[in-house]
Write a protein that holds these residues in place. Structure first.
Motif, PDB file in Angstrom:
ATOM      1  N   THR A  79       0.848  -1.196   0.000  1.00  0.00           N
ATOM      2  CA  THR A  79       0.000   0.000   0.000  1.00  0.00           C
ATOM      3  C   THR A  79       0.882   1.245   0.000  1.00  0.00           C
ATOM      4  O   THR A  79       0.613   2.215  -0.711  1.00  0.00           O
ATOM      5  CB  THR A  79      -0.909   0.025   1.250  1.00  0.00           C
ATOM      6  OG1 THR A  79      -1.458  -1.258   1.448  1.00  0.00           O
ATOM      7  CG2 THR A  79      -2.015   1.055   1.100  1.00  0.00           C
ATOM      8  N   ARG A  80       1.929   1.224   0.821  1.00  0.00           N
ATOM      9  CA  ARG A  80       2.845   2.368   0.887  1.00  0.00           C
ATOM     10  C   ARG A  80       3.389   2.685  -0.501  1.00  0.00           C
ATOM     11  O   ARG A  80       3.422   3.834  -0.935  1.00  0.00           O
ATOM     12  CB  ARG A  80       4.004   2.068   1.853  1.00  0.00           C
ATOM     13  CG  ARG A  80       4.945   3.263   2.034  1.00  0.00           C
ATOM     14  CD  ARG A  80       6.318   2.846   2.525  1.00  0.00           C
ATOM     15  NE  ARG A  80       7.055   2.027   1.591  1.00  0.00           N
ATOM     16  CZ  ARG A  80       7.580   2.436   0.449  1.00  0.00           C
ATOM     17  NH1 ARG A  80       7.470   3.692   0.075  1.00  0.00           N
ATOM     18  NH2 ARG A  80       8.223   1.609  -0.355  1.00  0.00           N
ATOM     19  N   GLU A  81       3.788   1.618  -1.183  1.00  0.00           N
ATOM     20  CA  GLU A  81       4.337   1.804  -2.520  1.00  0.00           C
ATOM     21  C   GLU A  81       3.265   2.365  -3.465  1.00  0.00           C
ATOM     22  O   GLU A  81       3.516   3.289  -4.226  1.00  0.00           O
ATOM     23  CB  GLU A  81       4.828   0.448  -3.031  1.00  0.00           C
ATOM     24  CG  GLU A  81       5.885   0.553  -4.088  1.00  0.00           C
ATOM     25  CD  GLU A  81       6.497  -0.811  -4.358  1.00  0.00           C
ATOM     26  OE1 GLU A  81       6.521  -1.166  -5.534  1.00  0.00           O
ATOM     27  OE2 GLU A  81       6.900  -1.517  -3.415  1.00  0.00           O
ATOM     28  N   TYR A  82       2.054   1.817  -3.343  1.00  0.00           N
ATOM     29  CA  TYR A  82       0.960   2.224  -4.237  1.00  0.00           C
ATOM     30  C   TYR A  82       0.594   3.692  -4.048  1.00  0.00           C
ATOM     31  O   TYR A  82       0.402   4.416  -5.010  1.00  0.00           O
ATOM     32  CB  TYR A  82      -0.265   1.332  -3.977  1.00  0.00           C
ATOM     33  CG  TYR A  82      -1.482   1.710  -4.786  1.00  0.00           C
ATOM     34  CD1 TYR A  82      -1.540   1.429  -6.151  1.00  0.00           C
ATOM     35  CD2 TYR A  82      -2.572   2.354  -4.193  1.00  0.00           C
ATOM     36  CE1 TYR A  82      -2.656   1.779  -6.904  1.00  0.00           C
ATOM     37  CE2 TYR A  82      -3.688   2.704  -4.934  1.00  0.00           C
ATOM     38  CZ  TYR A  82      -3.727   2.418  -6.293  1.00  0.00           C
ATOM     39  OH  TYR A  82      -4.829   2.765  -7.035  1.00  0.00           O
ATOM     40  N   VAL A  83       0.511   4.116  -2.777  1.00  0.00           N
ATOM     41  CA  VAL A  83       0.048   5.494  -2.538  1.00  0.00           C
ATOM     42  C   VAL A  83       1.184   6.510  -2.601  1.00  0.00           C
ATOM     43  O   VAL A  83       0.944   7.704  -2.687  1.00  0.00           O
ATOM     44  CB  VAL A  83      -0.702   5.625  -1.183  1.00  0.00           C
ATOM     45  CG1 VAL A  83      -1.889   4.684  -1.130  1.00  0.00           C
ATOM     46  CG2 VAL A  83       0.226   5.416   0.006  1.00  0.00           C
ATOM     47  N   GLY A  84       2.419   6.030  -2.542  1.00  0.00           N
ATOM     48  CA  GLY A  84       3.558   6.930  -2.635  1.00  0.00           C
ATOM     49  C   GLY A  84       3.937   7.586  -1.317  1.00  0.00           C
ATOM     50  O   GLY A  84       4.413   8.720  -1.296  1.00  0.00           O
ATOM     51  N   ALA A  85       3.736   6.849  -0.209  1.00  0.00           N
ATOM     52  CA  ALA A  85       4.140   7.379   1.102  1.00  0.00           C
ATOM     53  C   ALA A  85       5.603   7.025   1.356  1.00  0.00           C
ATOM     54  O   ALA A  85       6.210   6.231   0.624  1.00  0.00           O
ATOM     55  CB  ALA A  85       3.243   6.810   2.194  1.00  0.00           C
ATOM     56  N   ASP A  86       6.163   7.581   2.442  1.00  0.00           N
ATOM     57  CA  ASP A  86       7.564   7.296   2.764  1.00  0.00           C
ATOM     58  C   ASP A  86       7.721   6.098   3.701  1.00  0.00           C
ATOM     59  O   ASP A  86       8.679   5.346   3.599  1.00  0.00           O
ATOM     60  CB  ASP A  86       8.211   8.533   3.411  1.00  0.00           C
ATOM     61  CG  ASP A  86       8.228   9.706   2.442  1.00  0.00           C
ATOM     62  OD1 ASP A  86       8.784   9.547   1.344  1.00  0.00           O
ATOM     63  OD2 ASP A  86       7.658  10.766   2.781  1.00  0.00           O
ATOM     64  N   TYR A  87       6.792   5.970   4.651  1.00  0.00           N
ATOM     65  CA  TYR A  87       6.931   4.905   5.646  1.00  0.00           C
ATOM     66  C   TYR A  87       5.579   4.249   5.906  1.00  0.00           C
ATOM     67  O   TYR A  87       4.561   4.930   5.989  1.00  0.00           O
ATOM     68  CB  TYR A  87       7.448   5.455   6.989  1.00  0.00           C
ATOM     69  CG  TYR A  87       8.833   6.037   6.918  1.00  0.00           C
ATOM     70  CD1 TYR A  87       9.960   5.239   7.122  1.00  0.00           C
ATOM     71  CD2 TYR A  87       9.020   7.391   6.651  1.00  0.00           C
ATOM     72  CE1 TYR A  87      11.233   5.785   7.051  1.00  0.00           C
ATOM     73  CE2 TYR A  87      10.288   7.936   6.571  1.00  0.00           C
ATOM     74  CZ  TYR A  87      11.390   7.126   6.773  1.00  0.00           C
ATOM     75  OH  TYR A  87      12.643   7.663   6.706  1.00  0.00           O
ATOM     76  N   TYR A  88       5.606   2.933   6.071  1.00  0.00           N
ATOM     77  CA  TYR A  88       4.438   2.202   6.558  1.00  0.00           C
ATOM     78  C   TYR A  88       4.698   1.859   8.019  1.00  0.00           C
ATOM     79  O   TYR A  88       5.750   1.279   8.342  1.00  0.00           O
ATOM     80  CB  TYR A  88       4.219   0.929   5.728  1.00  0.00           C
ATOM     81  CG  TYR A  88       3.483  -0.176   6.465  1.00  0.00           C
ATOM     82  CD1 TYR A  88       2.200   0.039   6.978  1.00  0.00           C
ATOM     83  CD2 TYR A  88       4.063  -1.435   6.665  1.00  0.00           C
ATOM     84  CE1 TYR A  88       1.533  -0.956   7.662  1.00  0.00           C
ATOM     85  CE2 TYR A  88       3.396  -2.443   7.336  1.00  0.00           C
ATOM     86  CZ  TYR A  88       2.131  -2.198   7.845  1.00  0.00           C
ATOM     87  OH  TYR A  88       1.474  -3.179   8.529  1.00  0.00           O
ATOM     88  N   CYS A  89       3.796   2.243   8.900  1.00  0.00           N
ATOM     89  CA  CYS A  89       3.957   1.961  10.336  1.00  0.00           C
ATOM     90  C   CYS A  89       2.916   0.938  10.757  1.00  0.00           C
ATOM     91  O   CYS A  89       1.714   1.210  10.698  1.00  0.00           O
ATOM     92  CB  CYS A  89       3.792   3.246  11.139  1.00  0.00           C
ATOM     93  SG  CYS A  89       4.937   4.532  10.618  1.00  0.00           S
ATOM     94  N   ARG A  90       3.385  -0.223  11.186  1.00  0.00           N
ATOM     95  CA  ARG A  90       2.465  -1.297  11.573  1.00  0.00           C
ATOM     96  C   ARG A  90       1.727  -0.957  12.865  1.00  0.00           C
ATOM     97  O   ARG A  90       0.571  -1.289  13.048  1.00  0.00           O
ATOM     98  CB  ARG A  90       3.251  -2.609  11.721  1.00  0.00           C
ATOM     99  CG  ARG A  90       2.406  -3.867  11.707  1.00  0.00           C
ATOM    100  CD  ARG A  90       3.272  -5.113  11.833  1.00  0.00           C
ATOM    101  NE  ARG A  90       4.023  -5.151  13.069  1.00  0.00           N
ATOM    102  CZ  ARG A  90       3.521  -5.531  14.243  1.00  0.00           C
ATOM    103  NH1 ARG A  90       2.260  -5.924  14.328  1.00  0.00           N
ATOM    104  NH2 ARG A  90       4.263  -5.534  15.328  1.00  0.00           N
ATOM    105  N   THR A  91       2.446  -0.305  13.782  1.00  0.00           N
ATOM    106  CA  THR A  91       1.833   0.050  15.065  1.00  0.00           C
ATOM    107  C   THR A  91       2.098   1.532  15.342  1.00  0.00           C
ATOM    108  O   THR A  91       2.953   2.153  14.708  1.00  0.00           O
ATOM    109  CB  THR A  91       2.435  -0.765  16.221  1.00  0.00           C
ATOM    110  OG1 THR A  91       3.816  -0.379  16.370  1.00  0.00           O
ATOM    111  CG2 THR A  91       2.358  -2.259  15.965  1.00  0.00           C
ATOM    112  N   ALA A  92       1.392   2.050  16.369  1.00  0.00           N
ATOM    113  CA  ALA A  92       1.609   3.445  16.763  1.00  0.00           C
ATOM    114  C   ALA A  92       3.055   3.638  17.232  1.00  0.00           C
ATOM    115  O   ALA A  92       3.687   4.659  16.963  1.00  0.00           O
ATOM    116  CB  ALA A  92       0.634   3.813  17.883  1.00  0.00           C
TER     117      ALA A  92
END
Lengths: 210, 369
Positions: free
Chosen positions: A183-196
Motif C-alpha cells: 500500500t505504501r508503494e501504491y500510494v507513494g508514502a515514505d513509511y508504513y507503520c504497523r503500530t503506533a
C-alpha cells in the motif's frame, strides 16, 4: 541512563505514584518543563518495553493516559514556557473513512513522546492536508485508514500535497488495518507503520531525536 | 454446474468442508466465499441493497459468488448492517441513510456506554440492560435485526438449492467485544486497568445471556456453523495477563456451547492472534475452524495447530484490491500447499473487499479447481 522515580513510575504504569510525584515536585517549585521531560522519559521506557514485547497497545494507551493525567497540573505553567516538542505531525484519517481509533492512538502516543500533533480528524479532504502543512510547517504527515476502498483517496491526498509543491518538505507515514508495504508503494508514502509505536520510532528517527 | 444433481452436490460440498474440519484431506481443498459488499459492486447493485435490504441482500450475495465457479460454501449468505450494532453496541453509518447510496457502511465509534453501565448490568442483569440500551441509545436497531432474521431461512434454503453450504449465517461474540464497542476501544482498555474487577463481573453476568442467545439462534435456524468472532480482543492489542483474564475463557465457553448444539464454531479472528495461537489447542480437536484475516501468521498457525484445528483464510484484502490475478493464484497455491491440503479451507482474509478486482476473486476460485 537510570530513569528518575517519576519516569520509572510512568514506565511501570504506577498511576498513583506518578500523579503524587508530580504534585510533590510542583509543591517543591520544580519547573513544569523539567517535570514534563521526566514524564516523557517515562514514555520512552514504555516504548522500549513495547518494542521488547513486554507491553502491548493496552499498556501504551494506559501509559499515555497516565501521562495526560499526571501532566494535567503542568499545563498552566507550560502555556507560558517554550513547548518541549521535537517536531510536528499533521495527522488525519483520509477522505471517505470515518474510523478514528488508530489515528487517535497515534495522536496520543506521539504527543506523549514530545511530538506536537495537529489532528485534522476523520474524513479529511485532500486539500486540508495541504492547508495544514502550509499553516503548521510540520516535518511529518500521518495518514490513516481502515478501508481498502480509500487507498485511492490516500494516493490522491499525497498527490495533492505533491502538486502543491510541499511533498519534499514532509515525510509521509501511513498506517491502519489493511495497510501494508505494498500500500505504501501504491500510494507513494515514505513509511508504513504497523503500530503506533512504529510511528514513534520512525518519527524520532526522522527528527533526529534520541 | 448446469444439470448437476443439487442435493448430491450439496452433500459433496458439505463432506469436503466436514472432512477439512475433521483434519482430513478432501478430494479438493474446499472454498468458502465471504463478504456482502463485493457482490453488490460485482453485480452493479447499490450498496443499500446489501446493507439495509436483507431480503435482496442474500440474493445478491449468493448470485455473485455462485457465478464465479464451483464453490463449497458461502460463509454469511444473509446480511444486514444491524448485525454490527447488535454486537458492538455502536452506531453504524449506512448507505442510503447517513451515507450516499453506494458507499460502504462504517462503524461510527463513540462512547455510547459509560463506566456506570457496568454497575447497571450487575444491578439489572445483562439481558434487560442490553434491551434498554438498544432502545435508548441505538433506536431502531432491534427492529431492523428482527427483519434481518426473516431473511435467514430463505438465504439458507437458496444456498442449499444450488448445492452451496451456508457455513455461518450469523455471528456471535464474547462480552469483551460488546463492551469494547460500546465504550470505544481506548476507554475500554483504560477500564481494564482501572475497573478490572467490575468489568469482569459484568462480563460474567453477560456471558450466560449471550450463550443462551447463541443457542437460540442455532436451534431456530438449524445452523451448520456460526462465527464466534474476535476483532478488538486480538492478542496484538492486549497484554497476555489481560487476554488470559478477559478474553480466552469466554471464547472457550462459547465454543463449548456451540458444539453442544452441534454447530461448527468458526473462530473468525481478525487482526493478529499469532502470540496466543498455541492456546487454541485447548479447544476441542477437529471440531472448529480458525478463520484468519491475513494479519495473523497463517503459516505459523499451521505449524502450531495443523494437527488440531482446521484453518481457513486468508487471501489479504489488499491483494484482492491492488494485486494481479497471477499474484492471487500464487498466494492461493502457497496456502493450499503449505497450510493445506488437509485441514484447510481457502477463503478471503475476512471479507472480499468491496473494491476487489473481479479477476482476482475469480483467480481465488480457480485456484482450487
Amino acid at each position: 541512563m537510570i530513569p528518575s522515580p517519576l519516569a520509572q513510575a510512568v514506565g511501570d504504569l504506577d498511576e498513583q505514584t506518578a500523579v503524587t510525584l508530580v504534585e510533590e515536585k510542583l509543591a517543591k517549585g520544580e519547573a513544569a518543563l523539567s517535570i514534563l521531560e521526566e514524564l516523557q522519559a517515562g514514555m520512552s521506557v514504555v516504548g522500549e518495553r513495547f518494542e521488547g514485547g513486554e507491553y502491548y497497545l493496552s499498556e501504551l494507551i494506559y501509559a499515555a493516559d497516565i501521562f495526560k493525567k499526571a501532566g494535567a497540573p503542568l499545563q498552566e505553567e507550560l502555556k507560558s514556557a517554550a513547548p518541549a516538542t521535537s517536531g510536528t505531525l499533521v495527522l488525519g484519517t483520509v477522505k471517505n473513512d470515518i474510523h478514528d481509533f488508530g489515528k487517535d492512538i497515534v495522536a496520543t502516543v506521539m504527543s506523549s513522546n514530545g511530538i506536537k500533533v495537529v489532528d485534522l480528524g476523520v474524513n479529511v479532504e485532500h486539500q486540508a492536508f495541504v492547508t495544514a502543512i502550509r499553516e503548521h510547517s510540520p516535518q511529518l504527515v500521518g495518514m490513516s485508514c481502515l478501508l481498502t476502498t480509500v487507498f485511492d483517496d490516500m494516493k490522491e491526498a499525497i498527490q495533492t500535497i505533491k502538486e502543491a509543491g510541499l511533498r519534499d518538505q514532509v515525510k509521509i507515514l501511513i498506517g491502519g488495518g489493511p495497510v501494508d508495504e505494498a500500500t505504501r508503494e501504491y500510494v507513494g508514502a515514505d513509511y508504513y507503520c504497523r503500530t503506533a509505536q512504529d510511528g514513534v520510532v520512525v518519527a524520532k528517527q526522522i527528527l533526529g531525536v534520541e | 454446474m448446469a444439470g448437476e444433481n443439487r442435493p448430491e452436490l450439496y452433500e459433496l460440498h458439505e463432506k469436503r468442508l466436514r472432512d477439512a474440519i475433521a483434519l482430513k484431506t478432501p478430494d479438493r481443498v474446499p472454498l468458502a466465499l465471504n463478504g456482502p459488499a463485493w457482490p453488490a459492486r460485482a453485480l452493479g447493485e447499490e450498496m443499500t441493497q446489501v446493507a439495509t435490504n436483507p431480503m435482496r441482500a442474500y440474493q445478491i450475495i449468493i448470485q455473485a459468488y455462485s457465478s464465479l465457479g464451483e464453490i463449497e460454501a458461502i460463509q454469511s449468505p444473509a446480511y444486514d448492517v444491524s448485525t454490527l450494532p447488535i454486537m458492538w453496541l455502536s452506531r453504524v453509518k449506512a448507505p442510503g441513510r447517513e451515507l450516499p447510496v453506494d458507499e460502504i457502511w462504517q462503524v461510527d465509534e463513540a462512547e455510547l456506554m459509560t463506566v456506570d453501565d457496568y454497575d447497571a448490568i450487575l444491578r439489572e442483569g445483562f439481558g434487560p440492560w442490553w434491551e434498554r440500551y438498544m432502545h435508548e441509545r441505538l433506536p431502531g436497531v432491534l427492529e431492523d435485526f428482527q427483519e434481518f432474521t426473516k431473511s435467514i431461512p430463505p438465504a439458507i434454503q437458496a444456498c442449499r438449492d444450488i448445492g452451496v453450504a451456508p457455513l455461518a449465517p450469523a455471528a456471535c461474540t464474547i462480552p469483551y467485544e460488546y463492551f469494547c464497542g460500546g465504550r470505544s476501544m481506548k476507554e475500554f482498555m483504560l477500564d481494564l486497568f482501572r475497573h478490572g474487577d467490575k468489568v469482569q463481573a459484568a462480563m460474567d453476568e453477560a456471558l450466560p445471556f449471550l450463550i443462551e442467545q447463541m443457542r437460540g439462534l442455532i436451534r431456530t435456524f438449524d445452523f451448520m456453523g456460526l462465527w464466534i468472532g474476535g476483532w478488538r480482543s486480538a492478542s496484538e492489542f492486549i497484554a497476555p495477563r489481560l487476554w488470559n483474564r478477559f478474553v480466552f475463557p469466554y471464547y472457550q465457553k462459547m465454543v463449548d456451547a456451540a458444539l453442544e448444539e452441534n454447530a461448527i464454531p468458526i473462530l473468525h479472528f481478525d487482526a493478529n492472534w499469532t502470540r496466543d495461537l498455541e492456546r487454541l489447542r485447548e479447544m476441542p480437536k477437529g471440531k472448529c475452524i480458525l478463520a484468519l484475516d491475513s494479519k495473523t501468521d497463517i503459516f505459523k498457525a499451521k505449524e502450531l495447530l495443523g494437527d488440531h484445528m482446521c484453518i481457513m483464510g486468508d487471501v489479504p484484502p489488499a491483494l484482492f484490491s491492488l494485486g494481479t490475478p497471477d499474484e492471487v493464484t500464487a498466494y492461493c497455491r502457497r496456502l493450499i500447499n503449505e497450510v493445506g491440503p488437509g485441514g484447510f479451507i481457502l477463503s478471503s482474509g475476512c471479507d472480499v473487499p468491496v473494491d476487489a478486482q473481479y479477476d482476482n476473486v475469480k483467480a481465488m476460485v480457480e485456484a482450487v479447481a
